[in-house]
Motif scaffolding. Structure first.
Motif, PDB file in Angstrom:
ATOM      1  N   THR A   2      -5.832  54.128 122.625  1.00 13.07           N
ATOM      2  CA  THR A   2      -6.600  52.648 123.783  1.00 13.07           C
ATOM      3  C   THR A   2      -7.726  53.239 124.341  1.00 13.07           C
ATOM      4  O   THR A   2      -8.657  52.677 124.040  1.00 13.07           O
ATOM      5  CB  THR A   2      -5.434  52.481 123.717  1.00 13.07           C
ATOM      6  N   MET A   3      -8.062  54.505 124.560  1.00  8.98           N
ATOM      7  CA  MET A   3      -8.731  54.276 125.718  1.00  8.98           C
ATOM      8  C   MET A   3     -10.250  55.110 125.385  1.00  8.98           C
ATOM      9  O   MET A   3     -10.832  54.146 125.801  1.00  8.98           O
ATOM     10  CB  MET A   3      -8.148  55.375 126.435  1.00  8.98           C
ATOM     11  N   PHE A   4     -10.272  55.383 124.279  1.00  8.40           N
ATOM     12  CA  PHE A   4     -11.029  56.316 123.644  1.00  8.40           C
ATOM     13  C   PHE A   4     -12.034  54.696 123.364  1.00  8.40           C
ATOM     14  O   PHE A   4     -12.858  54.989 122.765  1.00  8.40           O
ATOM     15  CB  PHE A   4     -10.509  56.781 122.204  1.00  8.40           C
ATOM     16  N   THR A   5     -11.041  54.370 122.166  1.00  4.36           N
ATOM     17  CA  THR A   5     -11.463  52.900 121.650  1.00  4.36           C
ATOM     18  C   THR A   5     -12.517  52.217 122.082  1.00  4.36           C
ATOM     19  O   THR A   5     -13.770  51.593 122.130  1.00  4.36           O
ATOM     20  CB  THR A   5     -10.377  51.528 121.650  1.00  4.36           C
ATOM     21  N   ILE A   6     -12.245  51.692 123.612  1.00  6.63           N
ATOM     22  CA  ILE A   6     -12.901  51.861 124.653  1.00  6.63           C
ATOM     23  C   ILE A   6     -14.562  51.728 125.439  1.00  6.63           C
ATOM     24  O   ILE A   6     -15.335  50.988 124.703  1.00  6.63           O
ATOM     25  CB  ILE A   6     -12.198  51.362 126.543  1.00  6.63           C
ATOM     26  N   GLY A   7     -13.604  53.232 125.116  1.00  4.62           N
ATOM     27  CA  GLY A   7     -15.579  53.774 125.552  1.00  4.62           C
ATOM     28  C   GLY A   7     -16.327  53.427 123.957  1.00  4.62           C
ATOM     29  O   GLY A   7     -17.612  53.901 123.928  1.00  4.62           O
ATOM     30  N   GLY A   8     -15.684  53.612 123.152  1.00  2.52           N
ATOM     31  CA  GLY A   8     -16.559  53.532 121.687  1.00  2.52           C
ATOM     32  C   GLY A   8     -16.801  52.214 122.071  1.00  2.52           C
ATOM     33  O   GLY A   8     -18.521  52.117 121.273  1.00  2.52           O
ATOM     34  N   LEU A   9     -17.008  50.923 122.075  1.00  2.00           N
ATOM     35  CA  LEU A   9     -17.178  49.565 121.865  1.00  2.00           C
ATOM     36  C   LEU A   9     -18.437  49.597 123.219  1.00  2.00           C
ATOM     37  O   LEU A   9     -18.986  49.179 123.119  1.00  2.00           O
ATOM     38  CB  LEU A   9     -15.750  48.648 122.350  1.00  2.00           C
ATOM     39  N   PHE A  28     -18.596  56.883 129.750  1.00  2.00           N
ATOM     40  CA  PHE A  28     -18.301  58.793 129.450  1.00  2.00           C
ATOM     41  C   PHE A  28     -17.360  59.276 129.700  1.00  2.00           C
ATOM     42  O   PHE A  28     -16.554  59.251 129.119  1.00  2.00           O
ATOM     43  CB  PHE A  28     -19.710  59.099 129.789  1.00  2.00           C
ATOM     44  N   HIS A  29     -17.178  58.674 130.952  1.00  4.29           N
ATOM     45  CA  HIS A  29     -15.262  58.305 131.026  1.00  4.29           C
ATOM     46  C   HIS A  29     -14.333  58.242 129.611  1.00  4.29           C
ATOM     47  O   HIS A  29     -13.248  58.669 130.443  1.00  4.29           O
ATOM     48  CB  HIS A  29     -14.986  58.243 132.561  1.00  4.29           C
ATOM     49  N   TYR A  30     -14.428  57.057 129.846  1.00  6.06           N
ATOM     50  CA  TYR A  30     -13.459  56.878 129.042  1.00  6.06           C
ATOM     51  C   TYR A  30     -13.322  57.270 127.450  1.00  6.06           C
ATOM     52  O   TYR A  30     -12.282  57.451 126.996  1.00  6.06           O
ATOM     53  CB  TYR A  30     -14.166  55.034 128.157  1.00  6.06           C
ATOM     54  N   VAL A  31     -15.177  57.830 126.883  1.00  8.73           N
ATOM     55  CA  VAL A  31     -14.891  58.561 126.206  1.00  8.73           C
ATOM     56  C   VAL A  31     -13.927  60.063 126.618  1.00  8.73           C
ATOM     57  O   VAL A  31     -13.345  60.505 126.022  1.00  8.73           O
ATOM     58  CB  VAL A  31     -16.043  58.827 125.565  1.00  8.73           C
TER      59      VAL A  31
END
Lengths: 659, 340, 210
Positions: free
Chosen positions: A387-394, A418-421
């Protein structure tokens, strides 16, 4: 490198300890090396975390005086360098070291002593980097006009004496000799150079291991995804490290030997640094995230009780990301004034890289779908990653739109992205892996209740910390800012509180780890009902890994040893599954045949010890002492090399009785 | 008991949220708000941002929703049968490769157009030069021979084409309400288009880390009407007023001549010849309304604070602590206030 | 770093394998990384060589092409002798192997001596040092790194030579050592061919040099 003489082996008595301090110093066992990587990286994680907390205390008010500007700049630089090079990379290396041989059915990596060398080089590189705190001074290196006031003034208030303060990206000429005098940055530059050597050695080792040591029957498309990602990362390192090595050499030559690569007044080109840095720096981003993607690809199927959906697609998407990753570097430079054509081109490749990333996310979701999901702690972290990586990707896609990036570049929007990633992605993935494989190396289980508290504290703290940063960035709060507009204070306070909740979560984890390592419930053979080979041997892993090297018949080999399928395609536990496990446990603890293992060696650590000496020598090369250090370091490494070449890999054969 | 405690906790949490919500509503937008475009270029970027933002939001809701639903619906419960072992589906793979590719392609087309439109200046654009220094922005109007700092005065409704470079390290000129940001690179030139719809003051900031006082390196664009702009140009070309002998202003002028002329120019009092010690041109100091590289608004108090110890206000400042006495500061203030 | 590490994989029947020996595969991987290392250095030089600087001279203005041609030829010949050493060993001719190894090392040393002479000439006679301009910086760093690689190669060749005398042969397992050193040596040669063509011949100012 090439000498093998029988005589010299007697010079140095071969280390024999199997437990205790010396066994760790001289080990060539990939498992011990992996564990050392893990602990070292964790210590650096705590250091980097404390740095982050200091920064957040400072940023809790707009006109804060908690840190001086020099300390602030130093802390954000070391926070980044630490988290990237001394935490996420070695944490990933810990998993790779420990799991690569286990998951492909091998007894060790291809070059066990080289593997030990990698670790020691990494450790010494990290220590060297931080030793700048003590040994650096503001005495300018070559090329600085004395008597110029301003930021060359040694009276700048610094309490953290000698922290490198040019940013981890070390943009030139600000991080060059004229504008960042003193030795602090030299420690960072040479420290990174040493760390690069460690990574290069590892990558060569892992590549050979992958290609040559897979158990019989483990064809390429039967290799677990995590191991595929290990290979992809190894290639990324292999091809990106030489670039940064050159770039760092250019900086150190500029700073220490008076070359003019980035000196604009003499015709040097500061933008060249950006190209070289990001040509390494962007693949580096994938070096940081792909291992976590691999870990998640292992966890999700186990806890959904389904095979990974679209295994081949996930593997190829990973390779595709890596390949495209070399063609997107200039998206870090959209605001640098690069040509219109370059902006368009790199904008397009950046957009394109979202496609394989999306493929991975969709396949993980499809694995969950129709599964039988156990929300154990490893799975929670994997879902947190998803879920969190998706936010970073978007949010990444929003600044692939080049003009939008001109607004967002160098603001907290990027910091949030980049912290989300890297936290929401890499760190959550890595901790998922820790919960999942903890029984593998300790033989015990981590406490589930504390694990869940840790997870929810992190989800809360993480989102409190990094979600408001999106807004702050769009409101114009720039990165690396020691002061900011008072209207931004409210959300900055929320962010700072969130950072402390993350720290609290980490404390819960540390307590859990400490307690479970001693008193946690015993894990037994196969605590998660897992799918891959590493669980087909006892916990903790015996020193020789596999008593009998397995023969592989398909993807998820271990699962198929336990389960068949009915006509609906639903798994049915085989009648002999339990007896299979008992038998595996039995031969795993009492190997029927003698197992040949590489012997411990002093030489990796000795050889690694030469490198920081050479680096100190370069920094102090103007003095006789410095020149002597270079010679001593080189001689030490050379002597270790000769010793290394003259001792055979294995001597004592392991008797079954000792196991 | 436990339920009661839970309810109380829930109430407390709600209360906290309400309080937080109220205080958020009370927060004014930052002067650097990039979501408040005030010119055609920033509006162009804004128009690119929002569609992508909403598409991303839609995907976000879809993905996160699906994960949460899966975690609830397919959660392991007693009696739940073993799942079918589905290994993959090629049609689905193609589907979720092609659909995102199409969405991204539709994002890419306007992106490319936006880049091409925004990277070169219009032919009729009014030329200015921006030069970055640690830690202030210098502006030159090549057609008029004007040299000023910190506040860029432009005619509203007309495009201004800034040719930018740097004296020392990388800087980055960013007026969020007028356009995105662009680096100032030593030894090279970059272009930035600026245009404001209406007269007004638009705050800016150096966005690229440039050393100790990076965060204090600020800027402003003041857009004025065409008439005001013409008048401003004329005023800028005037030399500085000459104070009458014996006045406090004249005393200030002496302090200036003794202590400040190594770096600062006041035309016709002096001209700095040595490039390395180039500080802001002070001929029309009072016109800017800002001091210390745009960090402090002009007031006598702030000026006294700045003059008494510049590196204390702006860490690393190249303007050293000159150990001025209060008398000197007062005189200097009186003189500087005549420089309109 | 790779000596005697291959025992782990000696049970080939237990493993899926490429069939390429571990150490050889490692050497190939390492050399592919080295290609990018020199690629970056050469690119740097090309970037700067196309610019003009206030401070002169630039390398392109002072190249001594005839001299460098000769030293390039010497290095090229060393690749030939390396192949001859390899052939001799595969025939089992220890004496010839030793001779050719020594010849390769000697040719490598001559090349290095030529580079030392060239550097000295540039610095003292022509007045071009690393600190003169970025093109000069790039030139010295590029050719310096290449020279370091040649020097390491010479050391490896000499240790092979010493080994062959003391251990009574380079046969069996140690055949691979010679192969690895050979791989490395050819790589260093190929890189020099590229440097000589791209860095020297293509950027040299016609009629200059001396």
């Amino acid at each position: 490198m090439t000498t093998t003489t029988a005589r010299t082996t007697t010079i140095f008595r071969r280390p024999r300890s199997e437990t205790g301090f010396w066994s760790w110093i001289t080990t060539v066992d990939h498992k011990k090396i992996g564990i050392m990587y893990g602990y070292t990286a964790f210590i650096f994680f705590v250091i980097g975390g404390v740095e982050a907390l200091l920064l957040r205390i400072h940023l809790a008010s707009a006109e804060s005086t908690f840190l001086t500007a020099a300390d602030y700049n130093g802390l954000f630089t070391t926070h980044a360098v630490t988290m990237i090079f001394l935490v996420v990379m070695p944490m990933s290396a810990a998993f790779m070291n420990y799991l690569l041989p286990l998951m492909i059915g091998a007894r060790d990596v291809a070059f066990p002593r080289l593997n030990a060398l990698s670790y020691w080089v990494f450790l010494f590189g990290g220590i060297f980097l931080y030793s700048g705190l003590i040994f650096s001074s503001v005495v300018p290196p070559l090329g600085v006009t004395p008597g110029v006031t301003g930021n060359l003034d040694p009276s700048d208030a610094r309490s953290f004496f000698g922290l490198p303060d040019g940013g981890w990206f070390m943009y030139q000429p600000n991080a060059g000799p004229a504008f960042s005098p003193g030795r602090a940055l030299d420690f960072a530059v040479l420290g990174l150079q040493i760390l690069g050597i460690a990574s290069l050695l590892s990558s060569v080792n892992f590549i050979v291991t992958f290609f040559n040591l897979r158990a019989k029957g483990m064809r390429l498309l039967r290799v677990p995804v995590f191991i595929w990602m290990t290979l992809v990362v190894a290639f990324l390192l292999l091809f990106s490290l030489p670039i940064i090595a050159i770039a760092l050499f250019m900086v150190i030559f500029d700073r220490q030997f008076g070359t003019l690569f980035f000196d604009a007044t003499a015709g040097g080109d500061p933008i060249l640094w950006q190209h070289l840095f990001w040509l390494f720096g962007h693949p580096e981003v994938y070096i940081l995230i792909l291992p976590a993607m691999g870990i998640v690809s292992e966890i999700i199927p186990v806890f959904s009780r389904k095979p990974l959906f679209g295994y081949a697609a996930v593997v190829f998407a990973g390779a595709g990301i890596a390949f495209l990753g070399f063609g997107v570097w200039a998206h870090h430079m959209f605001a640098s004034g690069i040509s219109t054509v370059a902006q368009v081109g790199f904008g397009l490749t950046t957009v394109a890289i979202a496609i394989p990333t999306g493929v991975k996310i969709f396949n993980w979701m499809a694995t969950l779908w129709l599964g039988r999901i156990r929300l154990a702690t490893p799975m929670l972290f994997a879902l947190g990653f998803l879920t969190m990586f998706t936010i970073g990707g978007l949010s990444g896609v929003t600044h692939a739109v080049v003009p939008s990036d001109w607004q967002q570049h160098d603001t907290y929007y990027i910091v949030a992205h980049f912290h989300y990633v890297l936290f929401g992605g890499s760190i959550l993935g890595i901790f998922g892996g820790l919960y999942y494989w903890f029984p593998k190396f300790s033989g015990r289980m981590l406490d589930e209740r504390l694990g869940k508290i840790h997870f929810w504290l992190w989800m809360l703290g993480f989102n409190m910390t990094f979600a408001p940063m999106h807004w702050l960035g769009l409101q114009g709060m720039i990165r690396r800012t020691w002061r900011y507009d008072p209207s931004l204070e409210f959300w900055n306070r929320i962010v700072s509180v969130g950072a402390f909740i993350i720290a609290l979560g980490l404390l819960v984890f540390m307590w859990n780890f400490y307690r479970s390592k001693r008193r946690g419930p015993l894990a037994g053979m196969d605590p998660w009902d897992a799918r891959t080979l590493e669980w087909s041997i006892p916990n903790p892993t015996p020193v020789f890994n596999f008593a009998e090297v397995p023969v592989v018949h398909g993807l998820d080999e271990f699962w198929h040893q336990k389960y068949g399928e009915d006509k609906d395609g639903r798994p049915v536990r085989k009648d002999d599954a339990d007896s299979t496990l008992t038998r595996l446990q039995e031969i795993g603890t009492n190997p029927p045949n003698p197992v040949h293992l590489p012997s411990p060696s002093y030489f990796p650590i000795l050889m690694a010890a030469g490198l920081p000496l050479i680096a100190y020598g370069i920094i102090f090369h103007l003095s006789l002492f410095g020149k002597a250090l270079i010679v001593v370091g080189a001689l030490l490494s050379l002597a270790a090399l000769i010793g290394w070449g003259s001792e055979p890999l294995e001597e004592a054969h392991m008797e079954p009785a000792h196991a | 008991m436990a339920q009661n405690r839970l309810r109380r906790l829930f109430l407390l949490a709600t209360l906290a949220l309400v309080v937080a919500g109220c205080s958020v509503i009370g927060i004014p937008d930052s002067p650097l708000n990039s979501l408040d475009p005030q010119g055609p270029f920033s509006r162009r970027i804004d128009a690119l941002f929002w569609p992508v933002f909403w598409v991303a939001t839609a995907i976000f809701v879809l993905v996160e929703g699906a994960v949460v639903i899966a975690a609830i619906v397919f959660r392991d419960r007693p009696g739940r049968p073993e799942p079918r072992q589905i290994h993959g589906n090629n049609k689905l793979e193609i589907l979720w490769t092609v659909i995102p590719a199409l969405i991204l392609a539709s994002v890419a087309v306007p992106t490319v157009r936006g880049v091409i439109e925004l990277t070169s200046c219009g032919v009729d654009a009014y030329p200015v030069e921006i030069i970055g220094h640690q830690w202030w922005f210098e502006y030159r109007y090549p057609e008029e021979g004007i040299d000023t700092a910190t506040v860029l005065v432009i005619p509203a409704g007309r495009e201004v084409c800034a040719t930018m470079t740097s004296e020392d390290v990388l800087h980055n000129y960013w007026i969020p309400q007028l356009n995105g940001k662009r680096y100032l690179v030593p030894g090279q030139e970059t272009l930035l288009r600026l245009q404001a719809d209406e007269p007004g003051e638009y705050r800016g900031q150096c966005a690229e880390f440039c050393g100790l006082s990076h965060s204090l390196m600020r800027a402003e664009v003041r857009a004025v009407t065409e008439e005001e702009f013409t008048a401003w140009i004329a005023a800028q070309k005037e030399p500085a007023a000459e104070p009458a002998a014996g006045t406090p202003e004249a005393a200030g002028r002496d302090v200036f001549l003794n202590r400040c002329t190594q770096c600062h120019t006041i035309d016709p009092v002096n001209v700095v010849v040595e490039e390395a010690f180039n500080g802001p041109n002070l001929t029309h100091f009072m016109d800017r309304g800002w001091i210390a590289g745009g960090y402090l608004p002009y007031s006598r108090e702030n000026l006294a604070r700045w003059l008494s110890n510049p590196p204390d206000t702006k860490p690393g400042s190249y303007m050293p602590d000159l150990a001025l006495t209060q008398v000197e500061i007062d005189a200097l203030t009186a003189y500087l206030e005549t420089l309109r | 770093m790779t000596a005697a590490s291959h025992e782990v994989s000696e049970h080939h029947d237990e493993h899926e394998s490429t069939g390429v020996e571990n150490r050889k595969l490692a050497m190939w991987a390492f050399l592919s990384s080295e290609f990018l290392f020199f690629g970056a250095l050469i690119t740097n030089y090309l970037l700067y060589s196309s610019r003009t600087f206030e401070q002169g001279p630039t390398p392109a203005e002072i190249y001594d092409i005839p001299f460098t041609s000769v030293s390039s030829f010497v290095l090229l010949m060393s690749s030939l002798t390396m192949v001859l050493a390899h052939n001799a060993l595969s025939r089992g001719d220890q004496g010839a192997t030793r001779t050719w190894l020594l010849a390769t090392a000697m040719l490598g040393s001559v090349f290095l001596a030529g580079q030392v002479f060239e550097f000295t000439e540039f610095i003292t006679v022509q007045g071009m040092t690393m600190q003169t301009n970025p093109a000069a910086s790039a030139f010295f760093v590029l050719t310096g790194f290449h020279g370091t690689h040649v020097a390491i190669g010479v050391i490896m060749l000499l240790s092979l030579f010493g080994l062959s005398k003391r251990m009574g042969g380079l046969t069996d397992k140690r055949f691979l050592n010679l192969e690895l050193v050979g791989l490395y040596w050819h790589f260093v040669d190929i890189i020099w061919i590229v440097i000589f063509t791209v860095v020297y011949l293509l950027t040299a100012v016609p009629g200059a040099g001396g």
